[in-house]
Write a protein that holds these residues in place. Structure first.
Motif, PDB file in Angstrom:
ATOM      1  N   VAL A   1      38.923  31.889   7.439  1.00 38.79           N
ATOM      2  CA  VAL A   1      39.378  33.065   8.183  1.00 38.79           C
ATOM      3  C   VAL A   1      38.187  33.884   8.664  1.00 38.79           C
ATOM      4  CG1 VAL A   1      40.649  35.233   8.029  1.00 38.79           C
ATOM      5  CG2 VAL A   1      41.595  33.163   6.973  1.00 38.79           C
ATOM      6  N   LYS A   2      37.222  34.090   7.783  1.00 39.14           N
ATOM      7  CA  LYS A   2      36.060  34.919   8.120  1.00 39.14           C
ATOM      8  C   LYS A   2      35.248  34.308   9.257  1.00 39.14           C
ATOM      9  CE  LYS A   2      32.083  37.208   5.958  1.00 39.14           C
ATOM     10  NZ  LYS A   2      31.337  37.408   4.683  1.00 39.14           N
TER      11      LYS A   2
ATOM     12  N   MET B   1      41.324  29.190  -2.404  1.00 44.69           N
ATOM     13  CA  MET B   1      41.312  30.543  -1.845  1.00 44.69           C
ATOM     14  C   MET B   1      39.941  30.883  -1.274  1.00 44.69           C
ATOM     15  SD  MET B   1      44.162  32.152  -1.719  1.00 44.69           S
ATOM     16  CE  MET B   1      43.499  33.805  -1.455  1.00 44.69           C
ATOM     17  N   GLU B   2      38.889  30.478  -1.966  1.00 44.97           N
ATOM     18  CA  GLU B   2      37.537  30.733  -1.463  1.00 44.97           C
ATOM     19  C   GLU B   2      37.313  30.009  -0.141  1.00 44.97           C
ATOM     20  OE1 GLU B   2      32.861  30.093  -2.809  1.00 44.97           O
ATOM     21  OE2 GLU B   2      34.456  29.895  -4.299  1.00 44.97           O
TER      22      GLU B   2
ATOM     23  N   ALA C   1      48.207  31.557   9.407  1.00 42.78           N
ATOM     24  CA  ALA C   1      47.093  31.097   8.578  1.00 42.78           C
ATOM     25  C   ALA C   1      46.825  29.609   8.751  1.00 42.78           C
ATOM     26  CB  ALA C   1      47.376  31.406   7.103  1.00 42.78           C
TER      27      ALA C   1
ATOM     28  N   HIS D   1      44.585  40.926  12.551  1.00 45.73           N
ATOM     29  CA  HIS D   1      43.864  41.871  11.691  1.00 45.73           C
ATOM     30  C   HIS D   1      43.993  43.304  12.237  1.00 45.73           C
ATOM     31  CE1 HIS D   1      42.428  38.883   9.077  1.00 45.73           C
ATOM     32  NE2 HIS D   1      41.333  38.518   9.706  1.00 45.73           N
TER      33      HIS D   1
ATOM     34  N   TYR E   1      39.700  29.053   1.964  1.00 42.71           N
ATOM     35  CA  TYR E   1      40.564  29.679   2.963  1.00 42.71           C
ATOM     36  C   TYR E   1      39.957  30.981   3.490  1.00 42.71           C
ATOM     37  CZ  TYR E   1      44.356  32.580   4.767  1.00 42.71           C
ATOM     38  OH  TYR E   1      45.108  33.430   5.539  1.00 42.71           O
ATOM     39  N   ARG E   2      39.479  31.828   2.577  1.00 43.64           N
ATOM     40  CA  ARG E   2      38.867  33.092   3.008  1.00 43.64           C
ATOM     41  C   ARG E   2      37.671  32.832   3.935  1.00 43.64           C
ATOM     42  NH1 ARG E   2      42.778  36.739   2.203  1.00 43.64           N
ATOM     43  NH2 ARG E   2      43.296  37.091   0.004  1.00 43.64           N
TER      44      ARG E   2
ATOM     45  N   GLU F   1      44.909  42.814   6.913  1.00 36.54           N
ATOM     46  CA  GLU F   1      43.974  41.753   6.552  1.00 36.54           C
ATOM     47  C   GLU F   1      44.634  40.385   6.387  1.00 36.54           C
ATOM     48  OE1 GLU F   1      40.524  41.416   6.109  1.00 36.54           O
ATOM     49  OE2 GLU F   1      40.703  43.195   7.367  1.00 36.54           O
ATOM     50  N   GLU F   2      45.849  40.330   5.816  1.00 41.33           N
ATOM     51  CA  GLU F   2      46.442  39.052   5.453  1.00 41.33           C
ATOM     52  C   GLU F   2      47.244  38.447   6.601  1.00 41.33           C
ATOM     53  OE1 GLU F   2      45.248  37.771   3.104  1.00 41.33           O
ATOM     54  OE2 GLU F   2      44.753  39.251   1.578  1.00 41.33           O
TER      55      GLU F   2
ATOM     56  N   LEU G   1      49.149  32.669  -0.486  1.00 41.45           N
ATOM     57  CA  LEU G   1      48.256  33.553  -1.237  1.00 41.45           C
ATOM     58  C   LEU G   1      48.752  33.791  -2.668  1.00 41.45           C
ATOM     59  CD1 LEU G   1      47.753  36.281   1.521  1.00 41.45           C
ATOM     60  CD2 LEU G   1      46.361  34.237   1.117  1.00 41.45           C
TER      61      LEU G   1
END
Length: 322
Positions: free
Chosen positions: A155-156, A148-149, A179, A167, A151-152, A172-173, A121
């Motif tokens: 995760v989502k 990053m977009e 990851a 979580h 990766y997010r 959050e991280e 991150l």
């Protein structure tokens, strides 16, 4: 150019193929193939058997164009058997790429985790010039922002229990070793491409490669993974992303590959790369022998136009080093 092709029933589709010169010896079986596999998917496998003629002047940059008619003695089974060969090829490749993907996740987690629990991150753990580059030509996002977009989003979208657990219990991280379990092959390739050269070389050396060659190979396998994941035609595909080759005598089997853009644009090179990495990860693997045996079952055709491993971009005498 408006699209004007009408919907056709399975019977009409088959009649159209017969009218264009394809031989069908069992109509019921042929209808079953069209119903289960689909006319459009199969068309990629009968395309090489179509007649070609010189392109009209100004019509195209290509020298020839495909007509609707098929070469003499082309059977529908010629296309179906190619499809089945390709399907098994994809399944074999997915098996190998899964093991490579998991091993790369471990490589990343072990190396970056030693730097920092959340190194993935923090852009300070990556090469400054790499992370500042545009994600692609004309993009307003840097490579790091695009990663990053992605990766997010991974995760989502994850439905894994371990993500929900972390979580709920820790915030959050996700730490890097957690990851990596949501990374897909594309995310792995992007992350490796942004790492500091010394870190890239550290991982690449495990596979006996220079860092630039290694990064291009992983990017190429990401492309291969996407083909297989979407059940797309593989065996004679034109590969849009060509890999880098090591310097002479660095990787013995690569010395059989001359700098040949046409060959590098075919899938055999990616299959050989898969073999190379997998033999490092699993030294006792027999996967490459299973793949070799499958390649040697390449179907013969009744059509006067003959296809073979050469259409895959195979390397002459490949069995001597395979």
């Amino acid at each position: 150019m408006p699209f004007a092709r009408p919907w056709l029933s399975y019977q009409q589709q088959l009649d159209q193929l017969i009218g264009r010169g394809i031989t069908v010896t069992d109509r019921d079986a042929a209808l079953s193939y069209l119903e289960r596999i689909g006319y459009y998917r199969l068309s990629g496998y009968w395309y090489p058997f179509r007649r070609f003629e010189p392109a009209a002047e100004g019509e195209s940059k290509r020298e020839t164009r495909a007509t609707d008619q098929f070469c003499p003695d082309t059977h529908l089974l010629d296309a179906v058997e190619l499809y089945l060969f390709d399907k098994k090829l994809r399944l074999l490749v997915v098996d190998a790429l899964e093991r490579i993907e998991v091993a790369l996740r471990v490589d990343l987690a072990y190396l970056l985790g030693k730097r920092n629990t959340f190194a993935h991150l923090d852009r300070s753990y990556f090469h400054p010039s790499f992370i500042r580059q545009p994600a692609f030509r004309g993009s307003h996002q840097t490579r790091f922002e695009a990663w990053m977009e992605k990766y997010r989003g991974l995760v989502k979208r994850s439905k894994e229990d371990f993500v929900r657990h972390y979580h709920q219990r820790h915030g959050e991280e996700l730490p890097i070793w957690v990851a990596v379990e949501v990374f897909d092959f594309g995310a792995i390739s992007q992350l490796i491409g942004m790492m500091k050269v010394s870190d890239q070389q550290h991982i690449a050396s495990k596979y006996g490669l220079d860092w630039q060659v290694f990064a291009s190979w992983i990017y190429g396998l990401s492309y291969l993974r996407n083909i297989c994941a979407h059940h797309s035609r593989l065996w004679n595909r034109n590969v849009t992303t060509q890999v880098k080759l090591p310097k002479p005598r660095e990787v013995q089997w690569c010395d059989f590959l001359a700098k040949d853009d046409e060959r590098l644009a075919k899938p055999f090179v990616l299959l050989a790369i898969t073999r190379h990495l997998l033999k490092v990860i699993c030294p006792n693997t027999l996967w490459h022998l299973r793949l070799r045996d499958h390649l040697l079952t390449f179907p013969t055709q009744k059509s006067v136009r003959k296809l073979g491993l050469a259409n895959m971009g195979y390397i002459e005498n490949w069995q001597e080093w395979w």
